[in-house]
Write an enzyme that holds these catalytic residues in place. Structure first.
Site, PDB file in Angstrom:
ATOM      1  N   ASP A   1       0.816  -1.214   0.000  1.00  0.00           N
ATOM      2  CA  ASP A   1       0.000   0.000   0.000  1.00  0.00           C
ATOM      3  C   ASP A   1       0.850   1.265   0.000  1.00  0.00           C
ATOM      4  O   ASP A   1       2.026   1.248   0.375  1.00  0.00           O
ATOM      5  CB  ASP A   1      -0.869   0.034   1.261  1.00  0.00           C
ATOM      6  CG  ASP A   1      -2.057  -0.897   1.193  1.00  0.00           C
ATOM      7  OD1 ASP A   1      -2.020  -1.861   0.408  1.00  0.00           O
ATOM      8  OD2 ASP A   1      -3.023  -0.656   1.934  1.00  0.00           O
ATOM      9  N   ASP A   2       0.192   2.374  -0.351  1.00  0.00           N
ATOM     10  CA  ASP A   2       0.644   3.744  -0.094  1.00  0.00           C
ATOM     11  C   ASP A   2       1.728   4.258  -1.019  1.00  0.00           C
ATOM     12  O   ASP A   2       2.324   5.293  -0.756  1.00  0.00           O
ATOM     13  CB  ASP A   2       1.098   3.922   1.360  1.00  0.00           C
ATOM     14  CG  ASP A   2      -0.041   3.750   2.349  1.00  0.00           C
ATOM     15  OD1 ASP A   2      -1.206   3.709   1.896  1.00  0.00           O
ATOM     16  OD2 ASP A   2       0.220   3.647   3.554  1.00  0.00           O
TER      17      ASP A   2
ATOM     18  N   HIS B   1      -5.691   3.385  -4.491  1.00  0.00           N
ATOM     19  CA  HIS B   1      -5.717   3.510  -3.024  1.00  0.00           C
ATOM     20  C   HIS B   1      -6.224   4.894  -2.625  1.00  0.00           C
ATOM     21  O   HIS B   1      -5.799   5.443  -1.617  1.00  0.00           O
ATOM     22  CB  HIS B   1      -4.322   3.241  -2.467  1.00  0.00           C
ATOM     23  CG  HIS B   1      -4.294   2.844  -1.018  1.00  0.00           C
ATOM     24  ND1 HIS B   1      -5.234   2.017  -0.429  1.00  0.00           N
ATOM     25  CD2 HIS B   1      -3.422   3.168  -0.015  1.00  0.00           C
ATOM     26  CE1 HIS B   1      -4.941   1.852   0.847  1.00  0.00           C
ATOM     27  NE2 HIS B   1      -3.863   2.550   1.130  1.00  0.00           N
TER      28      HIS B   1
ATOM     29  N   HIS C   1      -6.091   9.353   0.831  1.00  0.00           N
ATOM     30  CA  HIS C   1      -5.865   8.390   1.910  1.00  0.00           C
ATOM     31  C   HIS C   1      -6.558   8.791   3.208  1.00  0.00           C
ATOM     32  O   HIS C   1      -5.972   8.780   4.296  1.00  0.00           O
ATOM     33  CB  HIS C   1      -4.368   8.184   2.162  1.00  0.00           C
ATOM     34  CG  HIS C   1      -4.041   6.875   2.827  1.00  0.00           C
ATOM     35  ND1 HIS C   1      -4.050   6.709   4.195  1.00  0.00           N
ATOM     36  CD2 HIS C   1      -3.688   5.668   2.323  1.00  0.00           C
ATOM     37  CE1 HIS C   1      -3.711   5.466   4.502  1.00  0.00           C
ATOM     38  NE2 HIS C   1      -3.500   4.804   3.378  1.00  0.00           N
TER      39      HIS C   1
ATOM     40  N   TYR D   1      -7.063   1.994   5.418  1.00  0.00           N
ATOM     41  CA  TYR D   1      -7.415   1.482   6.741  1.00  0.00           C
ATOM     42  C   TYR D   1      -8.474   0.364   6.669  1.00  0.00           C
ATOM     43  O   TYR D   1      -8.992  -0.046   7.702  1.00  0.00           O
ATOM     44  CB  TYR D   1      -7.917   2.606   7.653  1.00  0.00           C
ATOM     45  CG  TYR D   1      -7.086   3.852   7.599  1.00  0.00           C
ATOM     46  CD1 TYR D   1      -5.835   3.918   8.209  1.00  0.00           C
ATOM     47  CD2 TYR D   1      -7.525   4.978   6.895  1.00  0.00           C
ATOM     48  CE1 TYR D   1      -5.048   5.067   8.136  1.00  0.00           C
ATOM     49  CE2 TYR D   1      -6.756   6.125   6.812  1.00  0.00           C
ATOM     50  CZ  TYR D   1      -5.517   6.158   7.426  1.00  0.00           C
ATOM     51  OH  TYR D   1      -4.750   7.299   7.342  1.00  0.00           O
TER      52      TYR D   1
ATOM     53  N   HIS E   1       3.251  -2.482   3.357  1.00  0.00           N
ATOM     54  CA  HIS E   1       3.288  -1.120   2.827  1.00  0.00           C
ATOM     55  C   HIS E   1       4.604  -0.758   2.143  1.00  0.00           C
ATOM     56  O   HIS E   1       5.668  -1.236   2.536  1.00  0.00           O
ATOM     57  CB  HIS E   1       3.052  -0.109   3.963  1.00  0.00           C
ATOM     58  CG  HIS E   1       1.676  -0.155   4.540  1.00  0.00           C
ATOM     59  ND1 HIS E   1       1.284  -1.129   5.431  1.00  0.00           N
ATOM     60  CD2 HIS E   1       0.587   0.640   4.346  1.00  0.00           C
ATOM     61  CE1 HIS E   1       0.012  -0.924   5.777  1.00  0.00           C
ATOM     62  NE2 HIS E   1      -0.426   0.131   5.131  1.00  0.00           N
TER      63      HIS E   1
END
Length: 359
Positions: free
Chosen positions: A152-153, A202, A206, A246, A307
């Protein structure tokens, strides 16, 4: 000049692990105009120095401000028409909590029935929608002894050494990209496609998605993935998958994403790497590995949350990669594990089936 991403590398010993283990610093002039040139940079400070990229600079006014909750940009008739076309498919479920506190997950004071009528993941980790016509969230993969591998991210400005490590091991993964990061670091985003990774959405900024209005939730996805928007404009493809930040999703957000052609991917295991050092990350990795070793995934595989957030999370991925490879028969992108050979709207890009990938 673009705004610097919020996800900058940590000045910690873990950041040194990636760089010193794999590369030496380069002080020579670097090409910061192409994906290939950007991928050659081994000086982490240079990697995370903002740069101009005309294809993004020339269209930045067509997007919401980076790292702010997205809304439909004034005068964007394409977005307005798309939003209007899906409104009838959005259930009458109110946003959770009260902004701005709810944007960061503070739902205190929110009155919500214990029966979990909206299949709200944050409340009780519900992944099977209660609203008819919506597919279940992906938390596992059908292939036995298989880990749906992803991060992620991203794109993180300092990810060259990590992506080099993946390339050296001929390892592909699912990359869940934040629209604002794509705008901040466009050449880094392009590298994922060049290296053969699967790209999923994503969101734009965020935030907790259930805290958003219908229009905000739509815009968070729209400006990240579709039409001439971030991933499409910068990378050249329109994803068909996404992961809510999340894990925060309910049937209202599922309906919006589904109407936009996005399948929802959650996870079964959480590495908690995003919490940083000293927060049980090693134990969480080891717990997954132990479960794999004792045959937990003999009939179907799993997905773990990890991540690209910073150099600690990427260093942990490198540290535990050999053990994951030994514990699982296969580490593959989630789309590969689902035999999703057409991961994008565009037909010019494909990925192998599971059988093709492992042979």
């Amino acid at each position: 000049m673009r705004l610097l991403s919020l996800f900058t590398p940590q000045a910690a010993v873990s950041s040194t692990l990636i760089v010193t283990t794999l590369f030496t610093s380069s002080t020579s002039a670097q090409d910061r105009t192409t994906e290939h040139g950007e991928a050659q940079i081994t000086d982490q400070n240079l990697e995370c120095t903002p740069y101009d990229y005309p294809p993004v600079d020339n269209i930045v006014n067509q997007f919401p401000n980076v790292w702010t909750v997205a809304t439909i940009v004034s005068g964007d008739t394409d977005a307005q028409n798309k939003y209007q076309s899906i409104q009838s498919k959005i259930p009458n479920i109110a946003p959770k909590g009260t902004q701005p506190a709810s944007l960061s997950g503070d739902f205190s004071g929110n009155s919500y029935p214990s029966s979990d009528p909206d299949c709200w993941w944050t409340y009780e980790q519900c992944t099977t929608p209660k609203l008819a016509g919506l597919p279940s969230d992906l938390t596992t993969v059908p292939e036995p002894d298989t880990l749906g591998y992803g991060f992620d991210d991203g794109p993180n400005c300092s990810h060259n050494a990590f992506y080099d490590f993946l390339s050296q091991n001929n390892q592909k993964a699912t990359m869940y990209y934040i629209g604002s990061n794509v705008m901040d670091w466009p050449l880094e985003a392009q590298r994922a496609l060049s290296d053969g990774h699967e790209i999923c959405v994503h969101t734009w900024s965020h935030n907790y998605m259930t805290a958003l209005t219908n229009e905000e939730a739509f815009a968070e996805l729209y400006y990240s993935m579709s039409s001439l928007q971030a991933i499409k404009k910068v990378v050249g493809v329109t994803p068909t998958c996404w992961r809510p930040p999340y894990g925060d999703i309910d049937d209202r957000i599922r309906a919006i994403a589904h109407a936009m052609g996005l399948r929802t991917i959650i996870w079964q295991y959480d590495s908690n790497d995003w919490r940083g050092p000293g927060n049980g990350v090693d134990q969480d990795y080891q717990s997954l590995i132990a479960d794999a070793q004792k045959g937990t995934f003999a009939t179907k595989g799993t997905i773990m949350l990890t991540h690209e957030l910073n150099n600690f999370t990427m260093s942990k991925a490198i540290q535990y990669y050999p053990q994951l490879k030994a514990a699982f028969k296969h580490l593959v992108p989630v789309g590969v594990a689902m035999n999703q050979t057409q991961p994008y709207v565009e037909t010019g890009h494909s990925q192998p089936s599971f059988a093709q990938y492992i042979n």
